[in-house]
Scaffold this motif. Structure first.
Motif, PDB file in Angstrom:
ATOM      1  N   LYS A 277       0.821  -1.215   0.000  1.00 55.45           N
ATOM      2  CA  LYS A 277       0.000   0.000   0.000  1.00 55.45           C
ATOM      3  C   LYS A 277       0.850   1.259   0.000  1.00 55.45           C
ATOM      4  CE  LYS A 277      -4.012  -2.093   2.293  1.00 55.45           C
ATOM      5  NZ  LYS A 277      -4.916  -2.019   3.457  1.00 55.45           N
ATOM      6  N   LYS A 278       1.921   1.256   0.775  1.00 52.32           N
ATOM      7  CA  LYS A 278       2.847   2.394   0.801  1.00 52.32           C
ATOM      8  C   LYS A 278       4.216   1.908   0.303  1.00 52.32           C
ATOM      9  CE  LYS A 278       0.541   4.746   4.666  1.00 52.32           C
ATOM     10  NZ  LYS A 278       0.727   5.321   6.018  1.00 52.32           N
ATOM     11  N   PRO A 279       4.340   1.800  -0.979  1.00 49.03           N
ATOM     12  CA  PRO A 279       5.587   1.223  -1.514  1.00 49.03           C
ATOM     13  C   PRO A 279       6.774   2.164  -1.316  1.00 49.03           C
ATOM     14  CG  PRO A 279       4.232   2.053  -3.303  1.00 49.03           C
ATOM     15  CD  PRO A 279       3.405   2.175  -2.056  1.00 49.03           C
ATOM     16  N   PRO A 280       7.903   1.651  -0.788  1.00 50.06           N
ATOM     17  CA  PRO A 280       9.116   2.478  -0.676  1.00 50.06           C
ATOM     18  C   PRO A 280       9.833   2.653  -2.009  1.00 50.06           C
ATOM     19  CG  PRO A 280       9.563   0.279   0.110  1.00 50.06           C
ATOM     20  CD  PRO A 280       8.097   0.307  -0.221  1.00 50.06           C
ATOM     21  N   ILE A 281       9.420   1.883  -3.025  1.00 52.84           N
ATOM     22  CA  ILE A 281      10.056   1.934  -4.342  1.00 52.84           C
ATOM     23  C   ILE A 281       9.028   1.498  -5.371  1.00 52.84           C
ATOM     24  CG2 ILE A 281      10.942  -0.431  -4.181  1.00 52.84           C
ATOM     25  CD1 ILE A 281      13.389   0.448  -5.738  1.00 52.84           C
ATOM     26  N   THR A 282       9.135   2.016  -6.571  1.00 57.80           N
ATOM     27  CA  THR A 282       8.197   1.671  -7.642  1.00 57.80           C
ATOM     28  C   THR A 282       8.699   0.461  -8.425  1.00 57.80           C
ATOM     29  OG1 THR A 282       9.268   3.145  -9.223  1.00 57.80           O
ATOM     30  CG2 THR A 282       7.528   4.093  -7.831  1.00 57.80           C
ATOM     31  N   HIS A 283       7.766  -0.153  -9.159  1.00 59.08           N
ATOM     32  CA  HIS A 283       8.138  -1.292 -10.001  1.00 59.08           C
ATOM     33  C   HIS A 283       9.107  -0.873 -11.097  1.00 59.08           C
ATOM     34  CE1 HIS A 283       5.621  -4.519  -8.411  1.00 59.08           C
ATOM     35  NE2 HIS A 283       4.644  -3.617  -8.241  1.00 59.08           N
ATOM     36  N   ASP A 284       8.945   0.340 -11.629  1.00 60.34           N
ATOM     37  CA  ASP A 284       9.872   0.804 -12.679  1.00 60.34           C
ATOM     38  C   ASP A 284      11.287   0.929 -12.142  1.00 60.34           C
ATOM     39  OD1 ASP A 284       7.395   3.034 -14.170  1.00 60.34           O
ATOM     40  OD2 ASP A 284       7.798   0.894 -14.466  1.00 60.34           O
ATOM     41  N   ASP A 285      11.426   1.440 -10.902  1.00 56.94           N
ATOM     42  CA  ASP A 285      12.759   1.558 -10.323  1.00 56.94           C
ATOM     43  C   ASP A 285      13.373   0.183 -10.058  1.00 56.94           C
ATOM     44  OD1 ASP A 285      11.964   4.512  -8.340  1.00 56.94           O
ATOM     45  OD2 ASP A 285      12.634   4.298 -10.411  1.00 56.94           O
ATOM     46  N   VAL A 286      12.552  -0.784  -9.632  1.00 55.77           N
ATOM     47  CA  VAL A 286      13.059  -2.145  -9.413  1.00 55.77           C
ATOM     48  C   VAL A 286      13.563  -2.738 -10.734  1.00 55.77           C
ATOM     49  CG1 VAL A 286      12.428  -4.497  -8.749  1.00 55.77           C
ATOM     50  CG2 VAL A 286      11.618  -2.566  -7.405  1.00 55.77           C
ATOM     51  N   SER A 287      12.783  -2.539 -11.805  1.00 56.00           N
ATOM     52  CA  SER A 287      13.216  -3.039 -13.119  1.00 56.00           C
ATOM     53  C   SER A 287      14.474  -2.341 -13.591  1.00 56.00           C
ATOM     54  CB  SER A 287      12.089  -2.839 -14.131  1.00 56.00           C
ATOM     55  OG  SER A 287      10.931  -3.543 -13.748  1.00 56.00           O
ATOM     56  N   LYS A 351      17.840   5.609  -2.405  1.00 55.34           N
ATOM     57  CA  LYS A 351      18.336   5.604  -1.030  1.00 55.34           C
ATOM     58  C   LYS A 351      18.017   6.894  -0.282  1.00 55.34           C
ATOM     59  CE  LYS A 351      22.132   2.279  -1.074  1.00 55.34           C
ATOM     60  NZ  LYS A 351      23.576   2.091  -0.866  1.00 55.34           N
ATOM     61  N   GLN A 352      17.686   7.953  -1.010  1.00 54.33           N
ATOM     62  CA  GLN A 352      17.300   9.190  -0.336  1.00 54.33           C
ATOM     63  C   GLN A 352      15.973   9.047   0.386  1.00 54.33           C
ATOM     64  OE1 GLN A 352      17.396  12.236  -3.321  1.00 54.33           O
ATOM     65  NE2 GLN A 352      19.603  11.996  -3.722  1.00 54.33           N
ATOM     66  N   ASN A 353      15.201   8.037   0.011  1.00 57.36           N
ATOM     67  CA  ASN A 353      13.963   7.720   0.733  1.00 57.36           C
ATOM     68  C   ASN A 353      14.326   6.928   1.989  1.00 57.36           C
ATOM     69  OD1 ASN A 353      11.459   6.922   1.651  1.00 57.36           O
ATOM     70  ND2 ASN A 353      10.751   6.153  -0.338  1.00 57.36           N
ATOM     71  N   ARG A 354      13.958   7.444   3.161  1.00 65.25           N
ATOM     72  CA  ARG A 354      14.347   6.802   4.425  1.00 65.25           C
ATOM     73  C   ARG A 354      13.764   5.404   4.558  1.00 65.25           C
ATOM     74  NH1 ARG A 354      13.750  11.676   8.960  1.00 65.25           N
ATOM     75  NH2 ARG A 354      15.345  13.070   8.036  1.00 65.25           N
ATOM     76  N   ASP A 355      12.510   5.245   4.125  1.00 67.04           N
ATOM     77  CA  ASP A 355      11.889   3.915   4.244  1.00 67.04           C
ATOM     78  C   ASP A 355      12.639   2.888   3.389  1.00 67.04           C
ATOM     79  OD1 ASP A 355       8.566   5.395   4.294  1.00 67.04           O
ATOM     80  OD2 ASP A 355      10.006   5.013   5.929  1.00 67.04           O
ATOM     81  N   PHE A 356      12.987   3.288   2.183  1.00 65.53           N
ATOM     82  CA  PHE A 356      13.718   2.363   1.312  1.00 65.53           C
ATOM     83  C   PHE A 356      15.110   2.076   1.869  1.00 65.53           C
ATOM     84  CE2 PHE A 356      14.959   0.235  -2.485  1.00 65.53           C
ATOM     85  CZ  PHE A 356      16.275   0.590  -2.684  1.00 65.53           C
ATOM     86  N   ASP A 357      15.792   3.096   2.359  1.00 61.73           N
ATOM     87  CA  ASP A 357      17.132   2.901   2.904  1.00 61.73           C
ATOM     88  C   ASP A 357      17.112   1.971   4.116  1.00 61.73           C
ATOM     89  OD1 ASP A 357      19.506   4.472   4.820  1.00 61.73           O
ATOM     90  OD2 ASP A 357      20.006   3.687   2.831  1.00 61.73           O
ATOM     91  N   LYS A 358      16.104   2.139   4.953  1.00 59.95           N
ATOM     92  CA  LYS A 358      15.985   1.270   6.136  1.00 59.95           C
ATOM     93  C   LYS A 358      15.709  -0.171   5.716  1.00 59.95           C
ATOM     94  CE  LYS A 358      13.330   0.764  10.424  1.00 59.95           C
ATOM     95  NZ  LYS A 358      12.223   1.334  11.239  1.00 59.95           N
ATOM     96  N   LEU A 359      14.806  -0.347   4.738  1.00 64.51           N
ATOM     97  CA  LEU A 359      14.488  -1.694   4.261  1.00 64.51           C
ATOM     98  C   LEU A 359      15.705  -2.342   3.620  1.00 64.51           C
ATOM     99  CD1 LEU A 359      12.172  -3.750   3.887  1.00 64.51           C
ATOM    100  CD2 LEU A 359      11.714  -2.683   1.674  1.00 64.51           C
ATOM    101  N   LEU A 360      16.475  -1.572   2.837  1.00 67.00           N
ATOM    102  CA  LEU A 360      17.649  -2.114   2.165  1.00 67.00           C
ATOM    103  C   LEU A 360      18.710  -2.549   3.176  1.00 67.00           C
ATOM    104  CD1 LEU A 360      19.036  -2.691  -0.522  1.00 67.00           C
ATOM    105  CD2 LEU A 360      19.937  -0.375  -0.497  1.00 67.00           C
ATOM    106  N   LYS A 361      18.900  -1.791   4.249  1.00 67.86           N
ATOM    107  CA  LYS A 361      19.863  -2.175   5.286  1.00 67.86           C
ATOM    108  C   LYS A 361      19.455  -3.472   5.968  1.00 67.86           C
ATOM    109  CE  LYS A 361      21.703   2.434   6.206  1.00 67.86           C
ATOM    110  NZ  LYS A 361      21.843   3.534   7.198  1.00 67.86           N
ATOM    111  N   GLN A 362      18.141  -3.696   6.125  1.00 67.40           N
ATOM    112  CA  GLN A 362      17.683  -4.965   6.695  1.00 67.40           C
ATOM    113  C   GLN A 362      18.054  -6.143   5.791  1.00 67.40           C
ATOM    114  OE1 GLN A 362      13.484  -4.653   7.429  1.00 67.40           O
ATOM    115  NE2 GLN A 362      13.696  -3.094   9.032  1.00 67.40           N
TER     116      GLN A 362
END
Length: 508
Positions: A277-287, A351-362
């Protein structure tokens, strides 16, 4: 007074008939006359570096001879038709033979078929004694190499035949001894009450000692043969080749494990996170970040399983068919390498998105990652093609020239080197365009020159200029240097900021 050179008419006629019968190239061509006005149809025949021509294909004597040694044959444009010309030049194809002799006029010929014209040009170009001598020398070297191989094989075959003959003699002797023992055994069984004599007991002991000695000599001889082969250069080369293959298997297993971690620990979890529901990253960025990483993993899993199957059939190792299957599918690496720098930029932006950066560190904190970052795993496929090239270099260094896989492995190495060069050129060109685009964004009023693909980035750095009145102005932007296709280096103009206060003394 110097006399003219004499030619043996019989020899020339014989060579002309031989060229007409078994020449390299034969056919009807139109030849331009000596007065450069008319074209005459002649029957030409090419033999080695001699070009004969006849009045027609049924002529028994040649009308002329051209020596082609040192000549140059090229296609020629069609001449402009004159107003009085009756012949159609649209379906005529011309070529000329230029000689390096003094006062030798060029031979002008034409055909009615472009394919026939090209074949004649190619045949005359190759009609040189020097080319034949070079080819003869190459074939002679191959012949001497094969002759050495044949002599070696004859020596080995002779040794094997001698060993077989010795073995047959030994077998016949043992058969006779067995037959004698069987007769003695039958006699003993027929007369059980007769006790064995002392002579028979001594003979049995002697036979046992002889049997032991023969077995010891046979084992010693076989051990000597095995040790000689183990110390031979061929066995040493095969050991090194097997060691390269085993190292390749270990490296491939490690690479497949790295791709497995990249896909399972990063790609698939981030793909699921992009669907929340609150995606930290979009599908386009993942691709954009991972592109075809999953496809690369499946490809190398298949390659690794095939490599393991080949190792299971050791010591017979056949690897060329594996590379034949792998080569057509390696084009997916071009897309990954071309996208690598852009994927790292997208990752840095995300990585400038805090939620994404936190998830990536996990994800990076998992034990499988071993404290390695996502950037590290994205970099591993960049070095796989060069690693294959180095492995094939080592494998070919320890593969004999007469080996059944030599040509296939050499072909795979050349294809991988060609793919590596293409990827390097594409990465350099893409990186150059991105640097120019980044510099254009730094300039206040923009610079359309940098957006031209003919501009090549050279370097950038701080620069100081003097004001016409003697005051010093400091640049607060980077001065880029670009190189155009014609080799001219230009300095892109930037907007200067006002002179900072308190700099007069420093400038003085």
């Amino acid at each position: 007074m110097q006399k003219g050179m004499r030619l043996n008419d019989g020899h020339i006629t014989y060579l002309a008939l031989l060229a007409k019968k078994d020449g390299t190239r034969r056919g009807c061509l139109s030849k331009k006359s000596s007065d450069n006005t008319k074209w005459h149809s002649k029957w030409f025949a090419l033999l080695q570096n001699m070009l004969f021509y006849f009045e027609n294909d049924s002529s028994s004597r040649p009308s002329g001879l051209y020596l082609l040694e040192g000549s140059v044959c090229d296609r020629a444009p069609s001449p402009k038709p004159s107003l009085s010309a009756k012949e159609c030049l649209e379906k005529q194809y011309y070529f000329t033979v230029t000689f390096n002799h003094d006062n030798q006029k060029a031979l002008e010929l034409r055909t009615e078929d472009v394919k026939d014209c090209d074949e004649w040009v190619a045949a005359i170009t190759q009609a040189s004694y020097r080319n034949l001598a070079t080819e003869h020398e190459t074939l002679m070297q191959k012949y001497l190499h094969l002759l050495q191989i044949v002599e070696t094989e004859k020596t080995v075959a002779k040794q094997l035949r001698q060993q077989i003959e010795d073995g047959e003699i030994e077998i016949e002797r043992l058969k006779s001894e067995i037959a004698g023992l069987l007769k003695d055994n039958e006699k003993i069984q027929s007369n059980p009450e007769v006790p064995p004599s002392e002579d028979d007991t001594e003979i049995k002991k002697i036979k046992k000692v002889q049997s032991f000695l023969r077995g010891w000599i046979c084992r010693r001889k076989w051990k000597t043969i095995i040790q000689d082969y183990i110390r031979s250069p061929h066995a040493e080369s095969m050991r090194k080749r097997n060691q390269v293959v085993f190292s390749m298997l270990e490296a491939e297993a490690e690479y497949v494990q790295q791709l497995h971690i990249l896909v399972n620990n990063f790609l698939r979890p981030l793909r699921m996170a992009a669907s929340s529901k609150k995606p930290p990253i979009t599908h386009d960025d993942v691709s954009s970040i991972f592109l075809n990483s999953e496809t690369i993993m499946f490809l190398h899993q298949i390659f690794y399983q095939g490599l393991k199957a080949r190792i299971a059939s050791w010591p017979t190792l056949v690897l060329a068919d594996l590379f034949d299957i792998l080569l057509p599918m390696l084009n997916i690496y071009q897309e990954f390498v071309r996208n690598h720098q852009y994927s790292l930029q997208i990752l840095a932006h995300c990585k400038q998105n805090r939620d994404f950066d936190k998830l990536l560190k996990q994800y990076e904190a998992k034990p499988d990652c071993e404290e390695r970052t996502l950037e590290t795993f994205l970099t591993y496929p960049m070095f796989q093609i060069p690693r294959y090239i180095l492995t094939l270099h080592e494998l070919l260094a320890h593969t004999p020239h007469e080996h059944v896989e030599r040509n296939s492995l050499d072909y795979a190495k050349s294809k991988l080197e060609e793919l590596s060069r293409i990827m390097h050129d594409e990465v350099s060109e893409t990186e150059n365009i991105r640097k120019n685009l980044a510099i254009e964004r730094m300039i206040v009023e923009g610079c359309e020159v940098l957006l031209d693909t003919s501009q090549t980035f050279v370097r950038q750095g701080d620069c100081k200029t003097l004001h016409p009145e003697g005051m010093c102005l400091l640049m607060c932007c980077m001065w880029p240097l670009t190189l155009s296709q014609n080799g001219v280096v230009s300095l892109i103009d930037c907007t200067l900021m006002e002179e900072p206060e308190g700099t007069d003394d420093e400038c003085k």
